[in-house]
Design an enzyme around this catalytic site. Structure first.
Site, short mmCIF file in Angstrom:
data_model
loop_
_atom_site.label_atom_id
_atom_site.label_comp_id
_atom_site.label_asym_id
_atom_site.label_seq_id
_atom_site.Cartn_x
_atom_site.Cartn_y
_atom_site.Cartn_z
N HIS A 161 0.94 -1.32 0.08
CA HIS A 161 -0.23 0.00 0.05
C HIS A 161 0.89 1.14 -0.16
O HIS A 161 2.31 1.05 -0.14
CB HIS A 161 -1.16 0.08 1.33
CG HIS A 161 -0.57 0.11 2.47
ND1 HIS A 161 -0.23 1.17 3.22
CD2 HIS A 161 0.45 -1.06 3.21
CE1 HIS A 161 0.46 0.98 4.48
NE2 HIS A 161 0.70 -0.26 4.31
N ALA A 162 0.34 2.49 0.24
CA ALA A 162 1.00 3.58 -0.11
C ALA A 162 2.43 3.82 0.54
O ALA A 162 3.47 4.10 -0.04
CB ALA A 162 0.14 4.69 0.44
#
Lengths: 88, 162
Positions: free
Chosen positions: A15-16
């Site tokens: 994810h980010a």
């Protein structure tokens, strides 16, 4: 050209935050670096690209580096992934 | 060389914050990219720019758009919200869609998220700084989703950029 396949162990996948750390390291190297999951391959120097692979925990990705310093680049990225991409 | 400005509008209504004030070091230190954050009070996240919806994970907590100029804009709703595994988020578009600035992308259950998320502060960042010639913050203290600009980017020509 060099390739390595590695399993992502981060609880929420790439994810980010882990994607940002991976891309930041990729951008330190002048060679071309691609990351592949299944039949989708993206530029490992693009956060949106890496996030678009939607890599979940325990899925494998293949890193491919080509050009000057490819060995060093792959080694650095594998070490970062093994270290948990900031989430260990 | 053609250079021009791309305006990035607020994806949510609320109070604006500098990235340095985002309660997460990766965003606060601009490791994801430079931009601005919104502490939201509206419940429909809209596209901040027009382009291809490169990224909208099943968890619905983030959205990434690549503009026709190659600028990559990421909106990340709240902090550690990936851990909610989709709770409180309803995607309204699909990865790969072409979207227009202001188009609804994600419905957000604000009340639920206020109880469940560590923070709802939402960074809006450009993730490929190589394309940014200059960035100017234009937002005031408060912004309205889809109406007020957050910042504008002078896009650098992409020749030779992979």
């Amino acid at each position: 050209m060099m390739e390595e396949t590695v399993t992502i162990r981060n609880p929420s996948g790439l994810h980010a935050r882990p994607a940002a750390l991976l891309v930041q390291e990729a951008n330190r190297h002048p060679c071309e670096i691609r990351i592949r999951k299944g039949d989708k391959e993206v530029d490992a120097k693009s956060i949106l690209g890496v996030m678009s692979l939607a890599v979940c925990k325990d899925e494998t990705v293949t890193l491919r580096a080509e050009g000057a310093g490819e060995q060093e680049a792959l080694r650095a990225l594998l070490a970062l992934i093994a270290g948990g991409l900031g989430e260990a | 060389m053609a250079t021009h400005w791309v305006v990035v509008v607020a994806p949510l209504s609320g109070r604006t914050l500098e990235l340095a004030d985002v309660p997460d070091p990766v965003f606060a230190q601009k490791m994801v990219g430079d931009g601005l954050a919104v502490d939201p009070c509206s419940d429909v996240l809209v596209a901040p720019v027009s382009g291809a919806l490169t990224n909208l994970p099943k968890t619905g907590h983030a959205a990434g758009i690549t503009t026709d100029d190659g600028l990559e804009v990421l909106v990340h709703v709240g902090m550690d919200t990936v851990e909610l595994k989709g709770e409180g988020f309803t995607p309204l578009a699909h990865p790969g869609d072409r979207v227009l600035a202001g188009q609804p992308l994600i419905r957000i259950d604000l009340e639920r998220l206020r109880q469940r998320a560590r923070s709802l502060v939402t960074p809006v960042v450009v993730t490929n700084p190589a394309r940014v010639e200059r960035m100017e913050i234009v937002a005031g203290e408060k912004v309205a989703a889809g109406r007020d600009a957050l910042f504008r980017i002078l896009v650098r020509d992409g020749a030779g950029d992979g």
